[in-house]
Scaffold this motif. Sequence first.
Motif, PDB file in Angstrom:
ATOM      1  N   HIS A 131       3.407  -6.824  -5.779  1.00 34.06           N
ATOM      2  CA  HIS A 131       2.291  -7.577  -6.356  1.00 34.06           C
ATOM      3  C   HIS A 131       2.491  -9.062  -6.033  1.00 34.06           C
ATOM      4  N   PHE A 132       1.596  -9.622  -5.225  1.00 31.76           N
ATOM      5  CA  PHE A 132       1.669 -11.008  -4.783  1.00 31.76           C
ATOM      6  C   PHE A 132       0.646 -11.835  -5.557  1.00 31.76           C
ATOM      7  N   VAL A 133       1.101 -12.951  -6.147  1.00 33.19           N
ATOM      8  CA  VAL A 133       0.225 -13.805  -6.946  1.00 33.19           C
ATOM      9  C   VAL A 133      -0.182 -15.022  -6.130  1.00 33.19           C
ATOM     10  N   ALA A 141      -2.632  -9.672  -5.400  1.00 34.37           N
ATOM     11  CA  ALA A 141      -2.841  -8.734  -4.299  1.00 34.37           C
ATOM     12  C   ALA A 141      -1.769  -7.654  -4.372  1.00 34.37           C
ATOM     13  N   HIS A 142      -2.197  -6.385  -4.288  1.00 38.88           N
ATOM     14  CA  HIS A 142      -1.301  -5.254  -4.482  1.00 38.88           C
ATOM     15  C   HIS A 142      -1.095  -4.516  -3.159  1.00 38.88           C
ATOM     16  N   GLU A 154      -4.528   1.156  -3.083  1.00 38.95           N
ATOM     17  CA  GLU A 154      -5.854   1.741  -3.326  1.00 38.95           C
ATOM     18  C   GLU A 154      -6.740   0.771  -4.088  1.00 38.95           C
ATOM     19  N   ASN A 155      -6.151   0.041  -5.038  1.00 38.15           N
ATOM     20  CA  ASN A 155      -6.853  -1.052  -5.721  1.00 38.15           C
ATOM     21  C   ASN A 155      -6.193  -2.348  -5.252  1.00 38.15           C
ATOM     22  N   PRO A 156      -6.698  -2.946  -4.180  1.00 36.89           N
ATOM     23  CA  PRO A 156      -5.938  -3.985  -3.472  1.00 36.89           C
ATOM     24  C   PRO A 156      -5.881  -5.346  -4.145  1.00 36.89           C
TER      25      PRO A 156
END
Length: 371
Positions: A131-133, A141-142, A154-156
């Motif tokens: 998980h990038f903040v 962003a996942h 899937e849920n980016p």
Amino acid sequence: MLVSNSTAGTISGVCLEEDGALTLLSVNSFDGKTGPFVIHGEIVYVSVGGDAPALVTCELVGTDLFELSRLRIPAPLTYLIITPDETALLGVSYAQGAGWIWPLEDGRPSPATDEIRHENLHCVVMDDEAHFVSLGEDLIAHYRLESGILIPAENPVTQLTERVGARHLVLAGENAYLVTEYTGELIRFSREDGRFVLEESTSIVDPTAGLSVSRFGADPKAERLIWGSDLHLSADGKWLLASERSGSTVASVRLNEDGKFASAAVFSPVDRQPRGFWVNDYGAVLVAGEASGELSSYAVLDDGRLHHFSTVKTAPGPNWVRTSKILDYQVSLRIAADADVARVGRLDTPDEHGLPGAHLAPIAVLRPPAS
């Protein structure tokens, strides 16, 4: 523990003793500004800036660091972690707006196998996904990690309200918590089927500090603006702690058993400009004052306030603090040898690392010999 002093380009080794006292043990110098680091057993991976940014691999002996290898990287890092399976490093650069993965080969980082881009990336954490903040885009962003490649999940993307300044993220089971830099909020997300669902928020800004909402490019010191920074859970999981730099406070928010916010924040004054802090396994809150050049130890009281124990000078610009059980054990042995003190506790029960069980107690299992 180790403390990165960015301005000085050093990493300080500090001991926390039984009474909360802090003692400076060592100062390790590098050839550029030091950034985040990862302690992995007896190896420490350090981000170093300057004209030739690098990931420097060091051997850890007590709190002394000895360089083993160096890998050039595109830019100095803002955040650095090791993946849960301990096979790679993940890091982000705020200035470059990029995140990378570096596989580990025989304990050394090898050239990056993938890069992702979002404006002003500030943090990366990982469980089943990375998980990038992004502070610049106000989003999380996942990504899935497969064979050294970052693949959008899937849920980016989890999109936040614009101009809040998404900064640091903590994962806690079915919940995730985010601190914002510009608005000084703690945001709780529930996690359902890979999605982050925003559930509630609360302020980490001391209302007596007279601060206003910040914005990109502003000078929070000159304009007295909100300047949220770091975020961690207390060791018992009952409190969420967040630092705010302009008011030099740590806000404590009590959590219910299900992770929901149970109260408004309680505020404690701490070292000047607390950009980074850490909570060790024994409950000590270790706050680095970026403007004071100091590290202080605190404990969380029953009402959430922080009780101050000790302060030690490190070097200019401390902003990243980390420790580990193995590091605590090594420092315990060093103090035992240097200070001629008696070591107490059970020594016959090794843990998963093969170390005696005594290191599971606070570092202050060291006491003077009985007279």
